[in-house]
Write a protein that holds these residues in place. Structure first.
Motif, PDB file in Angstrom:
ATOM      1  N   ARG A 226       0.709  -1.312   0.007  1.00  0.00           N
ATOM      2  CA  ARG A 226       0.089  -0.025   0.050  1.00  0.00           C
ATOM      3  C   ARG A 226       1.010   1.369  -0.199  1.00  0.00           C
ATOM      4  O   ARG A 226       0.675   2.320  -0.658  1.00  0.00           O
ATOM      5  CB  ARG A 226      -0.893  -0.148   1.433  1.00  0.00           C
ATOM      6  N   ALA A 227       1.961   1.186   0.491  1.00  0.00           N
ATOM      7  CA  ALA A 227       2.859   2.512   0.776  1.00  0.00           C
ATOM      8  C   ALA A 227       3.401   2.555  -0.559  1.00  0.00           C
ATOM      9  O   ALA A 227       3.629   3.704  -0.955  1.00  0.00           O
ATOM     10  CB  ALA A 227       4.051   2.119   1.900  1.00  0.00           C
ATOM     11  N   LEU A 228       3.724   1.730  -1.207  1.00  0.00           N
ATOM     12  CA  LEU A 228       4.480   1.874  -2.516  1.00  0.00           C
ATOM     13  C   LEU A 228       3.702   1.577  -3.707  1.00  0.00           C
ATOM     14  O   LEU A 228       4.099   1.974  -4.978  1.00  0.00           O
ATOM     15  CB  LEU A 228       5.667   0.720  -2.724  1.00  0.00           C
TER      16      LEU A 228
ATOM     17  N   GLN B 197       1.498   4.223  -4.760  1.00  0.00           N
ATOM     18  CA  GLN B 197       1.861   5.203  -5.675  1.00  0.00           C
ATOM     19  C   GLN B 197       3.133   5.773  -5.982  1.00  0.00           C
ATOM     20  O   GLN B 197       3.663   7.022  -6.234  1.00  0.00           O
ATOM     21  CB  GLN B 197       1.143   6.617  -4.804  1.00  0.00           C
ATOM     22  N   GLY B 198       3.911   4.870  -5.661  1.00  0.00           N
ATOM     23  CA  GLY B 198       5.273   5.230  -6.147  1.00  0.00           C
ATOM     24  C   GLY B 198       6.519   5.178  -4.754  1.00  0.00           C
ATOM     25  O   GLY B 198       5.867   5.427  -3.674  1.00  0.00           O
ATOM     26  N   VAL B 199       7.382   5.265  -5.045  1.00  0.00           N
ATOM     27  CA  VAL B 199       8.564   5.420  -4.125  1.00  0.00           C
ATOM     28  C   VAL B 199       8.723   6.846  -3.282  1.00  0.00           C
ATOM     29  O   VAL B 199       8.898   7.814  -4.274  1.00  0.00           O
ATOM     30  CB  VAL B 199       9.880   4.992  -4.508  1.00  0.00           C
ATOM     31  N   LEU B 200       8.702   7.159  -2.071  1.00  0.00           N
ATOM     32  CA  LEU B 200       8.395   8.234  -1.530  1.00  0.00           C
ATOM     33  C   LEU B 200       9.983   9.017  -1.727  1.00  0.00           C
ATOM     34  O   LEU B 200      10.923   8.352  -1.792  1.00  0.00           O
ATOM     35  CB  LEU B 200       8.390   8.439  -0.138  1.00  0.00           C
ATOM     36  N   GLN B 201      10.013  10.327  -2.197  1.00  0.00           N
ATOM     37  CA  GLN B 201      11.251  11.090  -2.217  1.00  0.00           C
ATOM     38  C   GLN B 201      11.040  12.363  -1.228  1.00  0.00           C
ATOM     39  O   GLN B 201      10.235  12.710  -0.793  1.00  0.00           O
ATOM     40  CB  GLN B 201      11.296  11.585  -3.772  1.00  0.00           C
ATOM     41  N   GLY B 202      12.245  12.572  -0.893  1.00  0.00           N
ATOM     42  CA  GLY B 202      12.365  13.716  -0.099  1.00  0.00           C
ATOM     43  C   GLY B 202      13.717  14.302   0.107  1.00  0.00           C
ATOM     44  O   GLY B 202      14.598  13.661  -0.578  1.00  0.00           O
TER      45      GLY B 202
ATOM     46  N   LEU C 295      17.929   3.178  14.801  1.00  0.00           N
ATOM     47  CA  LEU C 295      17.253   3.269  13.433  1.00  0.00           C
ATOM     48  C   LEU C 295      17.313   4.789  12.869  1.00  0.00           C
ATOM     49  O   LEU C 295      17.260   5.762  13.720  1.00  0.00           O
ATOM     50  CB  LEU C 295      15.886   2.777  13.604  1.00  0.00           C
ATOM     51  N   PRO C 296      17.027   5.026  11.721  1.00  0.00           N
ATOM     52  CA  PRO C 296      16.886   6.344  11.101  1.00  0.00           C
ATOM     53  C   PRO C 296      15.868   6.991  11.526  1.00  0.00           C
ATOM     54  O   PRO C 296      14.665   6.504  11.825  1.00  0.00           O
ATOM     55  CB  PRO C 296      17.112   6.021   9.650  1.00  0.00           C
ATOM     56  N   GLN C 297      15.652   8.235  11.983  1.00  0.00           N
ATOM     57  CA  GLN C 297      14.590   9.054  12.489  1.00  0.00           C
ATOM     58  C   GLN C 297      13.776   9.564  11.354  1.00  0.00           C
ATOM     59  O   GLN C 297      14.344  10.274  10.481  1.00  0.00           O
ATOM     60  CB  GLN C 297      15.312  10.036  13.362  1.00  0.00           C
ATOM     61  N   TRP C 298      12.430   9.519  11.425  1.00  0.00           N
ATOM     62  CA  TRP C 298      11.542   9.913  10.694  1.00  0.00           C
ATOM     63  C   TRP C 298      10.547  10.585  11.229  1.00  0.00           C
ATOM     64  O   TRP C 298      10.313  10.410  12.575  1.00  0.00           O
ATOM     65  CB  TRP C 298      11.131   9.001   9.605  1.00  0.00           C
ATOM     66  N   ARG C 299       9.815  11.610  10.608  1.00  0.00           N
ATOM     67  CA  ARG C 299       8.759  12.480  11.388  1.00  0.00           C
ATOM     68  C   ARG C 299       7.400  12.389  10.634  1.00  0.00           C
ATOM     69  O   ARG C 299       7.586  12.596   9.106  1.00  0.00           O
ATOM     70  CB  ARG C 299       9.292  13.893  11.349  1.00  0.00           C
ATOM     71  N   ALA C 300       6.485  12.147  11.151  1.00  0.00           N
ATOM     72  CA  ALA C 300       4.981  11.941  10.664  1.00  0.00           C
ATOM     73  C   ALA C 300       4.810  12.999  10.089  1.00  0.00           C
ATOM     74  O   ALA C 300       5.088  14.361  10.708  1.00  0.00           O
ATOM     75  CB  ALA C 300       4.045  11.265  11.622  1.00  0.00           C
ATOM     76  N   SER C 301       4.230  13.186   8.799  1.00  0.00           N
ATOM     77  CA  SER C 301       3.743  14.469   8.210  1.00  0.00           C
ATOM     78  C   SER C 301       2.610  13.979   6.973  1.00  0.00           C
ATOM     79  O   SER C 301       2.446  12.915   6.932  1.00  0.00           O
ATOM     80  CB  SER C 301       4.883  15.178   7.520  1.00  0.00           C
ATOM     81  N   ARG C 302       2.090  14.912   6.426  1.00  0.00           N
ATOM     82  CA  ARG C 302       1.223  14.775   5.363  1.00  0.00           C
ATOM     83  C   ARG C 302       1.722  14.110   4.090  1.00  0.00           C
ATOM     84  O   ARG C 302       1.278  13.245   3.820  1.00  0.00           O
ATOM     85  CB  ARG C 302       0.527  16.226   4.792  1.00  0.00           C
ATOM     86  N   LEU C 303       3.150  14.348   3.911  1.00  0.00           N
ATOM     87  CA  LEU C 303       3.830  13.839   2.678  1.00  0.00           C
ATOM     88  C   LEU C 303       4.091  12.270   2.890  1.00  0.00           C
ATOM     89  O   LEU C 303       3.836  11.563   2.007  1.00  0.00           O
ATOM     90  CB  LEU C 303       4.976  14.537   2.754  1.00  0.00           C
ATOM     91  N   ASN C 304       4.347  11.658   4.114  1.00  0.00           N
ATOM     92  CA  ASN C 304       4.461  10.371   4.236  1.00  0.00           C
ATOM     93  C   ASN C 304       3.407   9.511   4.842  1.00  0.00           C
ATOM     94  O   ASN C 304       3.473   8.451   5.510  1.00  0.00           O
ATOM     95  CB  ASN C 304       5.674  10.032   5.070  1.00  0.00           C
ATOM     96  N   LEU C 305       2.205  10.154   4.724  1.00  0.00           N
ATOM     97  CA  LEU C 305       0.970   9.653   5.574  1.00  0.00           C
ATOM     98  C   LEU C 305       0.846   8.121   4.847  1.00  0.00           C
ATOM     99  O   LEU C 305       0.458   7.303   5.783  1.00  0.00           O
ATOM    100  CB  LEU C 305      -0.179  10.439   5.091  1.00  0.00           C
ATOM    101  N   ARG C 306       0.852   7.923   3.829  1.00  0.00           N
ATOM    102  CA  ARG C 306       0.806   6.483   3.106  1.00  0.00           C
ATOM    103  C   ARG C 306       1.786   5.565   3.451  1.00  0.00           C
ATOM    104  O   ARG C 306       1.493   4.195   3.512  1.00  0.00           O
ATOM    105  CB  ARG C 306       0.628   6.456   1.646  1.00  0.00           C
ATOM    106  N   TYR C 307       2.953   6.211   4.086  1.00  0.00           N
ATOM    107  CA  TYR C 307       4.022   5.252   4.621  1.00  0.00           C
ATOM    108  C   TYR C 307       3.901   4.759   5.912  1.00  0.00           C
ATOM    109  O   TYR C 307       4.528   3.838   6.571  1.00  0.00           O
ATOM    110  CB  TYR C 307       5.292   6.115   4.397  1.00  0.00           C
ATOM    111  N   GLN C 308       3.183   5.610   6.665  1.00  0.00           N
ATOM    112  CA  GLN C 308       3.205   5.468   8.164  1.00  0.00           C
ATOM    113  C   GLN C 308       2.908   3.951   8.771  1.00  0.00           C
ATOM    114  O   GLN C 308       3.667   3.575   9.689  1.00  0.00           O
ATOM    115  CB  GLN C 308       2.308   6.473   8.849  1.00  0.00           C
ATOM    116  N   PRO C 309       1.811   3.359   8.304  1.00  0.00           N
ATOM    117  CA  PRO C 309       1.489   1.902   8.908  1.00  0.00           C
ATOM    118  C   PRO C 309       2.783   1.159   8.585  1.00  0.00           C
ATOM    119  O   PRO C 309       3.011   0.147   9.439  1.00  0.00           O
ATOM    120  CB  PRO C 309       0.189   1.659   8.218  1.00  0.00           C
ATOM    121  N   ALA C 310       3.249   0.968   7.359  1.00  0.00           N
ATOM    122  CA  ALA C 310       4.467   0.225   6.870  1.00  0.00           C
ATOM    123  C   ALA C 310       5.614   0.517   8.049  1.00  0.00           C
ATOM    124  O   ALA C 310       6.381  -0.215   8.143  1.00  0.00           O
ATOM    125  CB  ALA C 310       4.787   0.148   5.504  1.00  0.00           C
ATOM    126  N   LEU C 311       6.014   1.873   8.173  1.00  0.00           N
ATOM    127  CA  LEU C 311       7.010   2.299   8.958  1.00  0.00           C
ATOM    128  C   LEU C 311       6.826   1.954  10.288  1.00  0.00           C
ATOM    129  O   LEU C 311       7.848   1.518  11.016  1.00  0.00           O
ATOM    130  CB  LEU C 311       7.220   3.879   9.063  1.00  0.00           C
TER     131      LEU C 311
END
Length: 435
Positions: free
Chosen positions: A132-134, A136-141, A230-246
């Motif tokens: 589900r996370a991927l 729409q494509g691999v997230l960039q940032g 582990l690498p630190q990430w911050r929840a945001s609107r941009l990575n919303l679709r990634y969050q369950p997998a993360l």
């Protein structure tokens, strides 16, 4: 004397090849080479000791770790040890998912009802979230990078340049932000995918799909094996679709990975993946209570800091959850206890610990939440102290909705008890950070 069960399979040479234990179940005697028995005892994965009544037999008893490990020694067939949780895997997976992010449960992101083993369920749930996370494509940032380079890129770190190169122009210490897919989110997903691909018991169809997903994440830098931070990430609107997998990726990577050599020559090896059910239950209770208490105002601190037993502040205490009023004064305290079922009932030591929490925080009520449903809830009034300690029992075999309802009931009792609590001045002095 414990006997070998029907769930233990053996080869013709009477050396066990697969041992299946139940979490906190009875001890099982199995034939094991002494080398493997001693290595298993040293690893503390299970309680292991030679059986005094059966030569060549080892008594094994599982504690609070569930999962599977493989033991190998030269000259002996490999031994697979599986530890099944005492609650259904689907329920355990719900506890893991809810503690990581309550939205996973509410949004129905993951379903593993068809799996009855922990590792296959975890792999399947992660793969579905990853797909589900991927989708729409691999997230960039942007990723901030500081490095030593042969050309100037971004800005020069002048202090590091002088410190490391003593006035030389090259190489140059630079810092810059790079835009692409090599970001913390993709690194975590790739690392969790690769970790699952190394483990046994992952279904073939799930393994095949994980390999496909890994191919899409190859531009993300792999993590160093055995990395703790582990690498630190911050929840945001941009990575919303990634969050369950993360959230599931972090659960996988922070699980108890068992991988080491044993013996004087390092010939013995133990490899596998285990999850500590104590931690799962405690995380679930704290997160669920925090969510339920939010309806009553204030804020909750998990593993609360700034709590001390003595006036000098030398004896630190870390309650699992402290609920604070908006102005910073404590209103309620709770501790989660995942205990083995014992006929004598709730351990007295937990009562003493909660009494200390209530005394230090100036509270009249404390709450202990147990992972069991066989004893009725109880309330103890402490003599000469005016403190009540409430013991609550959760039956984990209940449905997720029933579990959350039970948690909401405990939260309501905590809020009602807080209305009669009068914190002392000492307990109002600190203003802890919000969880």
């Amino acid at each position: 004397m414990a006997a070998t069960t029907d769930r233990t399979r053996q080869r013709r040479d009477d050396v066990v090849t697969t041992v299946e234990l139940d979490e906190y179940g009875p001890a099982v005697t199995v034939p094991l080479p002494d080398e493997l028995g001693r290595a298993l005892a040293a690893s503390r994965i299970v309680e292991a000791a030679p059986d005094p009544y059966r030569p060549g037999g080892w008594r094994l008893r599982a504690g609070g770790k569930v999962g599977a490990v493989a033991l190998r020694a030269p000259g002996h067939p490999p031994v697979t040890l599986r530890i099944a949780p005492k609650v259904p895997v689907s329920r355990l997976f719900f506890l893991i998912g809810y503690a990581a992010d309550p939205r996973i449960h509410r949004d129905g992101e993951v379903s593993v009802a068809e799996q009855d083993e922990l590792l296959p369920a975890l792999a399947q749930g992660f793969e579905r979230s990853l797909e589900r996370a991927l989708r729409q494509g691999v997230l960039q940032g942007y990723r901030h990078t500081e490095e030593t380079a042969s050309v100037v890129r971004g800005r020069i770190r002048e202090a590091e340049q002088v410190k490391r190169h003593h006035g030389r122009a090259f190489p140059v210490e630079v810092a810059y932000d790079d835009y692409g897919t090599d970001i913390a989110e993709n690194r975590l997903l790739r690392a969790a995918t690769e970790r699952l691909l190394t483990l046994p018991r992952v279904p073939d169809d799930v393994r095949r799909r994980l390999r496909h997903h890994r191919g899409r994440l190859l531009d993300a830098q792999p993590l160093t094996r055995g990395i703790r931070d582990l690498p630190q990430w911050r929840a945001s609107r941009l990575n919303l679709r990634y969050q369950p997998a993360l959230q599931l990726a972090e659960t996988i990577l922070r699980g108890s990975s068992v991988e080491h050599s044993a013996g004087p020559d390092g010939r013995l090896s133990i490899d596998g993946y285990l999850i500590d059910t104590h931690k799962i239950f405690e995380d679930f209770v704290c997160v669920a209570l925090r969510e339920a208490l939010a309806e009553h105002g204030g804020h909750s601190a998990l593993q609360a800091r700034g709590v001390h037993l003595d006036e000098a502040g030398a004896v630190r205490m870390r309650p699992d959850l402290v609920w604070y009023a908006d102005q910073g004064s404590p209103r309620a305290v709770a501790d989660a206890k995942y205990k083995a079922e014992k006929p004598e009932g709730f351990p007295d030591a937990d009562l003493y610990q909660m009494l200390a929490y209530c005394t230090a925080l100036g509270l009249s009520d404390g709450h202990l939440v147990y992972a069991r449903g066989y004893e009725p809830s109880a309330t103890h009034r402490v003599r000469h102290a005016g403190i009540r300690i409430h013991q609550h029992a959760l039956a984990l075999e209940r449905s997720p909705e029933q579990l959350l309802t039970a948690i909401s009931t405990i939260a309501r009792l905590m809020a009602e008890g807080a209305d009669t609590t009068r914190p002392t001045q000492d307990t109002v002095r600190h203003r802890p950070r919000k969880a």
